[in-house]
Design a protein around this motif. Structure first.
Motif, PDB file in Angstrom:
ATOM      1  N   TYR A   1       0.800  -1.225   0.000  1.00 51.38           N
ATOM      2  CA  TYR A   1       0.000   0.000   0.000  1.00 51.38           C
ATOM      3  C   TYR A   1       0.838   1.284   0.000  1.00 51.38           C
ATOM      4  O   TYR A   1       0.602   2.191  -0.787  1.00 51.38           O
ATOM      5  CB  TYR A   1      -0.937  -0.002   1.212  1.00 51.38           C
ATOM      6  CG  TYR A   1      -1.841   1.217   1.297  1.00 51.38           C
ATOM      7  CD1 TYR A   1      -3.084   1.241   0.669  1.00 51.38           C
ATOM      8  CD2 TYR A   1      -1.457   2.351   2.020  1.00 51.38           C
ATOM      9  CE1 TYR A   1      -3.905   2.348   0.744  1.00 51.38           C
ATOM     10  CE2 TYR A   1      -2.273   3.471   2.102  1.00 51.38           C
ATOM     11  CZ  TYR A   1      -3.503   3.461   1.463  1.00 51.38           C
ATOM     12  OH  TYR A   1      -4.308   4.562   1.532  1.00 51.38           O
ATOM     13  N   HIS A   2       1.808   1.372   0.892  1.00 55.21           N
ATOM     14  CA  HIS A   2       2.549   2.634   1.049  1.00 55.21           C
ATOM     15  C   HIS A   2       3.628   2.854  -0.017  1.00 55.21           C
ATOM     16  O   HIS A   2       4.211   3.930  -0.079  1.00 55.21           O
ATOM     17  CB  HIS A   2       3.179   2.709   2.447  1.00 55.21           C
ATOM     18  CG  HIS A   2       2.154   2.778   3.543  1.00 55.21           C
ATOM     19  ND1 HIS A   2       1.447   3.927   3.824  1.00 55.21           N
ATOM     20  CD2 HIS A   2       1.685   1.841   4.391  1.00 55.21           C
ATOM     21  CE1 HIS A   2       0.592   3.693   4.808  1.00 55.21           C
ATOM     22  NE2 HIS A   2       0.720   2.435   5.175  1.00 55.21           N
TER      23      HIS A   2
ATOM     24  N   ARG B   1       2.530   5.685  -2.311  1.00 58.61           N
ATOM     25  CA  ARG B   1       1.911   6.855  -1.691  1.00 58.61           C
ATOM     26  C   ARG B   1       2.977   7.645  -0.935  1.00 58.61           C
ATOM     27  O   ARG B   1       3.758   7.062  -0.178  1.00 58.61           O
ATOM     28  CB  ARG B   1       0.804   6.395  -0.735  1.00 58.61           C
ATOM     29  CG  ARG B   1      -0.416   5.885  -1.509  1.00 58.61           C
ATOM     30  CD  ARG B   1      -1.386   5.148  -0.621  1.00 58.61           C
ATOM     31  NE  ARG B   1      -2.603   4.812  -1.350  1.00 58.61           N
ATOM     32  CZ  ARG B   1      -2.803   3.681  -2.029  1.00 58.61           C
ATOM     33  NH1 ARG B   1      -1.855   2.766  -2.083  1.00 58.61           N
ATOM     34  NH2 ARG B   1      -3.947   3.461  -2.662  1.00 58.61           N
ATOM     35  N   GLU B   2       2.981   8.941  -1.124  1.00 58.44           N
ATOM     36  CA  GLU B   2       3.996   9.761  -0.478  1.00 58.44           C
ATOM     37  C   GLU B   2       3.974   9.486   1.024  1.00 58.44           C
ATOM     38  O   GLU B   2       2.881   9.395   1.591  1.00 58.44           O
ATOM     39  CB  GLU B   2       3.712  11.244  -0.758  1.00 58.44           C
ATOM     40  CG  GLU B   2       4.942  12.099  -0.525  1.00 58.44           C
ATOM     41  CD  GLU B   2       4.713  13.560  -0.879  1.00 58.44           C
ATOM     42  OE1 GLU B   2       4.084  13.844  -1.910  1.00 58.44           O
ATOM     43  OE2 GLU B   2       5.169  14.402  -0.093  1.00 58.44           O
TER      44      GLU B   2
ATOM     45  N   TYR C   1       6.276   7.293   0.087  1.00 57.82           N
ATOM     46  CA  TYR C   1       6.785   6.120  -0.635  1.00 57.82           C
ATOM     47  C   TYR C   1       7.684   5.210   0.221  1.00 57.82           C
ATOM     48  O   TYR C   1       8.858   5.027  -0.081  1.00 57.82           O
ATOM     49  CB  TYR C   1       7.543   6.545  -1.903  1.00 57.82           C
ATOM     50  CG  TYR C   1       6.824   7.604  -2.687  1.00 57.82           C
ATOM     51  CD1 TYR C   1       5.670   7.301  -3.404  1.00 57.82           C
ATOM     52  CD2 TYR C   1       7.259   8.930  -2.667  1.00 57.82           C
ATOM     53  CE1 TYR C   1       4.978   8.295  -4.096  1.00 57.82           C
ATOM     54  CE2 TYR C   1       6.577   9.920  -3.360  1.00 57.82           C
ATOM     55  CZ  TYR C   1       5.435   9.603  -4.069  1.00 57.82           C
ATOM     56  OH  TYR C   1       4.767  10.564  -4.743  1.00 57.82           O
TER      57      TYR C   1
ATOM     58  N   SER D   1      11.102   2.532  -2.435  1.00 57.01           N
ATOM     59  CA  SER D   1      10.025   2.013  -3.252  1.00 57.01           C
ATOM     60  C   SER D   1      10.400   1.987  -4.722  1.00 57.01           C
ATOM     61  O   SER D   1       9.993   1.110  -5.463  1.00 57.01           O
ATOM     62  CB  SER D   1       8.788   2.891  -3.066  1.00 57.01           C
ATOM     63  OG  SER D   1       8.319   2.784  -1.741  1.00 57.01           O
TER      64      SER D   1
ATOM     65  N   ASN E   1      13.495   7.402   3.484  1.00 55.72           N
ATOM     66  CA  ASN E   1      12.577   6.402   2.943  1.00 55.72           C
ATOM     67  C   ASN E   1      12.889   4.981   3.393  1.00 55.72           C
ATOM     68  O   ASN E   1      12.603   4.019   2.699  1.00 55.72           O
ATOM     69  CB  ASN E   1      12.553   6.498   1.411  1.00 55.72           C
ATOM     70  CG  ASN E   1      13.924   6.166   0.821  1.00 55.72           C
ATOM     71  OD1 ASN E   1      14.925   6.106   1.534  1.00 55.72           O
ATOM     72  ND2 ASN E   1      13.963   5.937  -0.473  1.00 55.72           N
TER      73      ASN E   1
ATOM     74  N   ASP F   1       9.594   0.238   6.805  1.00 55.25           N
ATOM     75  CA  ASP F   1       9.084   0.152   8.172  1.00 55.25           C
ATOM     76  C   ASP F   1       9.875  -0.838   9.033  1.00 55.25           C
ATOM     77  O   ASP F   1      10.267  -0.536  10.163  1.00 55.25           O
ATOM     78  CB  ASP F   1       7.609  -0.299   8.161  1.00 55.25           C
ATOM     79  CG  ASP F   1       6.703   0.716   7.494  1.00 55.25           C
ATOM     80  OD1 ASP F   1       7.135   1.874   7.310  1.00 55.25           O
ATOM     81  OD2 ASP F   1       5.562   0.352   7.153  1.00 55.25           O
TER      82      ASP F   1
ATOM     83  N   ARG G   1       3.383   1.149  12.562  1.00 56.10           N
ATOM     84  CA  ARG G   1       2.797   2.338  11.922  1.00 56.10           C
ATOM     85  C   ARG G   1       1.648   2.884  12.764  1.00 56.10           C
ATOM     86  O   ARG G   1       1.551   4.082  13.008  1.00 56.10           O
ATOM     87  CB  ARG G   1       2.226   1.965  10.550  1.00 56.10           C
ATOM     88  CG  ARG G   1       3.227   2.060   9.456  1.00 56.10           C
ATOM     89  CD  ARG G   1       2.594   2.034   8.070  1.00 56.10           C
ATOM     90  NE  ARG G   1       3.655   2.340   7.122  1.00 56.10           N
ATOM     91  CZ  ARG G   1       3.844   3.522   6.586  1.00 56.10           C
ATOM     92  NH1 ARG G   1       3.023   4.517   6.831  1.00 56.10           N
ATOM     93  NH2 ARG G   1       4.856   3.738   5.771  1.00 56.10           N
TER      94      ARG G   1
END
Lengths: 511, 511
Positions: free
Chosen positions: A188-189, A192-193, A195, A228, B20, B23, B54
């Motif tokens: 999902y991420h 999306r910023e 990223y 990403s 970036n 996670d 998150r």
């Protein structure tokens, strides 16, 4: 050299009343004595391993997985095998390419490729990320690619006269989204910023955990990613080209769905990625196609007679045009003055080669009667515009990056060009378009499928695995999505070869 | 103190376009920064962990398994929990005894016990080993004990107001055969010369791998064994008593199905095991029973009036006699001269207390009308003979061992006596019989269920886990099955107190 799976030959003293060490403990001691290695043995392997060890008379060969958390003894054989097969995989968005390697000597036993079965759920990365978010979409994408890998593993095993269940390890190199889908992790991420991947460097796991039908104890090693838009496939490119080990500053360009670029040397590395690819991959032009049978890969136009000759990859009749073919074509159209410096058609130059299409005038590359399926191969203005955007994006990415480190293109010792793009492109034509910098042609060096080559290196040596993991902390990543300089450069690059023609002394300037 | 599962509170910087990091990688870095720990994260835990991380705003508490191959991050919580429950298990042949411990403070949350459900397939170890070799016997034994542990875990969780699925870890201390059956490992060679376990020190594994219904990421840590007859339960005894850390030389005696004995100090340890137990466990005497409700645990006989008084464990009517009761009884019978120095009945001393049984004359301990189920508690000559063999075996084991290291009993600072035997036995009576050496009574110290205590220590500190693993290389094991000296000593010990009465100055000698 310490492959992902390796063997240690050993001989233990037999048990007696004076040495009541357990079988598994005895084996561990013998491995330690023979190889200086402390091993773990997983619960489920203990029974069969102890039985084999006893049956072989407490001598034979231990098969060991070399994992970051330590060595894991997974099998015991009475005799040293001649082959220890492992699979290296380039996990592409559209295609999987793989090789079967003998870990004992590094020899390639077989090679092959398959379509990525996820294509039925979406041709490109974004479509798949959205599909993954719906219902059991993620699971279906996961299962599709696992099925394709299992099929490819069977192909390779067949070719090599091995069994798929004897494949002892898998290394995977792919873009960040493909890795998430393979591991059934929520992507999902990713799009999306700001990223953020769920994981860049997943720890190795058992192939069986994701449904791969290889050897029951086969580990999966995944090439780490940086972000990403900067996947393990590019880390592979770096290690395969040796960019990170050379004294001279070099550049690596990998054009897939995105253009990913790294510049650096053994001291430093900086990278960025941007959307430059679709047109170059043959994904935008209406007649565009992947490099494959029937794809026009090379075009020549005589600037005086305007005679056009083209060659398909297989030498057969044309079905479409691939990335390198489009670059050739557009460069030749420019040199023949059939398009102007803004990339607009000039139909008056040869009206007989133009046809009307619903999208306006189109240039006939191959007439219907000479094409493979009776349909002409036509380049429209829409395709041309996409090509112009792609080439502008590519050159802007390269200049933004090189400028970031205070260098000029002439400071680059080599430019490695990865993938099918690198294999088929004619750098001379790309320079004409102003897509690649105007450097001596010897600067450009194709490196083939470096994603697969990196996966192979990772299978064969712990040093290279650690090198890959080290790279993700060594590389500075430049985010272009928020880069003002990039946007300015992009505008200046939307001419052939460039608004600043002094940057391209070798390219003739008309008008 | 590093428990088997521990927590690290952390706060990571939030992701941005300039950072970036994935996670999972971000979490790993934060754990490293907060706790100085490099962690692995298993594939299947990555998704939920990243989601929790998150959702909690990239701050909270990491739950980490401390395993020999490294730390494994298995969970992420928004808040520091007040309880992190883990189960310590004494895996006995007949009974399981367990406690639920809060790993955050070491507090015992609940205790409990259950029968080992394997009993339906055989009361003793040998029967079960044979049963394991037939058809799917091993699997059935495995499933039986796993079912019992799951039941006991549910009991403990209920008592503590927790859920079984929240139990984060299990440590197991048991004899070598019980461990093999729990791990579903073939015990075939355990009871066959040269008595070699399949494994002494299994690596930790996931509870779910053997069907335990605890937390999905709960690890199982198994106390290592030294040999087939020297199990993890005795290693537990050593660490629980501190035998391996004291300057003074001490002895540990654990009487279960076998008598297992260790002597040593912080410099050296020597151990042996032998079959001495059945009579003492209440497993041989016809009226013998485990220490439990209705079991006679204490007996007095007035040497002059020959009046007999006895006490059951629960104060209720007698149903049988347990190990400590038999020792009391036989010692009193000797002092009252109702048996002679060879351990033979002298019915002429009190004919009214003897009855005829199919096996000959038997001594009535409790008459039918005073017994729990209307059947008299009778000690037969056969029972007496078994008792004499047991006590001779025990003393021979102790003397053989002490002689092996060139010491005398008087050199022992302490004799720790483990288990129910240690809790209920009256050392004075055991000395009278010539079962334990004639030392000051303060030398003897009961240590309770040291098997369980060792399992608890292992849950709470890595230092103790490493200490246990280190012990298996530190202890010299003396095999009595092939020991000539033991056999000679055994013959000399088949009198009360001994053929050499000078060894027992405190015991009156008759005849």
């Amino acid at each position: 050299m310490r492959p992902l799976v390796f063997t240690v030959a050993l001989e233990a003293t037999a048990p007696s009343l004076h040495d009541n060490t357990g079988d598994i403990d005895r084996l561990k001691k013998a491995v330690s004595a023979a190889g200086g290695i402390a091993v773990q043995i997983p619960l489920r392997r203990m029974g069969p391993i102890a039985a084999n060890f006893r049956q072989a008379g407490f001598r034979g060969v231990a098969v060991i997985n070399d994992l970051p958390a330590g060595a894991v003894l997974v099998d015991f054989l009475a005799e040293q095998p001649s082959v220890l097969p492992a699979m290296a995989l380039d996990l592409g968005t559209t295609h999987l390419e793989a090789s079967l390697i003998n870990l004992l000597d590094g020899r390639v036993l077989a090679s092959g490729n398959r379509e990525n079965s996820q294509i039925e759920f979406g041709a490109d990365i974004l479509t798949r990320i959205h599909y993954a978010g719906k219902g059991n979409g993620l699971r279906r994408l996961h299962e599709a690619v696992v099925g394709a890998i299992n099929g490819l593993a069977a192909d390779l095993a067949d070719k090599a006269g091995e069994k798929r269940e004897h494949i002892r390890a898998l290394s995977v190199s792919g873009n960040t989204t493909m890795v998430h889908l393979l591991l059934q992790l929520d992507p999902y991420h990713l799009c999306r910023e700001p990223y953020i991947p769920l994981v860049n460097a997943p720890d190795p796991f058992a192939a069986a955990e994701i449904g791969l039908a290889l050897h029951g104890a086969a580990p999966v090693w995944v090439m780490p990613s940086i972000g990403s838009y900067f996947g393990g496939d590019l880390i592979s490119g770096i290690v395969a080209s040796g960019l990170d080990q050379q004294e001279e500053t070099c550049m690596l360009i990998d054009v897939g769905t995105n253009a990913e670029v790294v510049v650096g040397n053994r001291e430093w590395l900086i990278a960025c990625a941007g959307a430059a690819g679709p047109a170059l991959e043959g994904g935008v032009a209406r007649m565009g196609m992947r490099a494959g049978p029937g794809a026009i890969e090379h075009v020549e136009i005589d600037p005086l007679t305007l005679e056009l000759r083209c060659r398909t990859i297989d030498g057969g009749k044309a079905r479409g045009i691939c990335g390198s073919g489009i670059i050739d074509l557009v460069a030749c159209l420019y040199l023949a003055r059939i398009i102007d410096i803004r990339g607009k058609f000039r139909p008056e130059r040869c009206p007989e080669r133009f046809v009307d299409t619903p999208q306006g005038a189109g240039f006939v590359v191959v007439a219907a009667e000479e094409a493979a399926n009776g349909e002409p191969v036509v380049l429209g203005q829409v395709d041309l515009d996409a090509m112009m955007r792609s080439k502008a994006a590519m050159y802007s990415i390269l200049t933004t990056l090189i400028n970031q480190v205070g260098l000029e293109f002439a400071d680059l010792h080599r430019i490695y060009v990865a993938g099918a793009f690198g294999r088929h492109i004619d750098p001379r034509r790309a320079i004409t378009l102003g897509m690649l910098p105007d450097l001596p042609l010897t600067t450009f060096q194709p490196v083939g499928n470096s994603s697969l080559a990196g996966a192979e290196l990772a299978l064969l040596d712990r040093g290279d695995r650690e090198r890959c993991l080290g790279l993700i902390n060594k590389i500075t990543y430049l985010e272009l999505n928020v880069n003002q300089e990039f946007m300015i450069r992009f505008s200046g690059s939307r001419f052939i070869p460039h608004t600043d023609t002094s940057l391209f002394p070798s390219v003739p300037v008309f008008d």
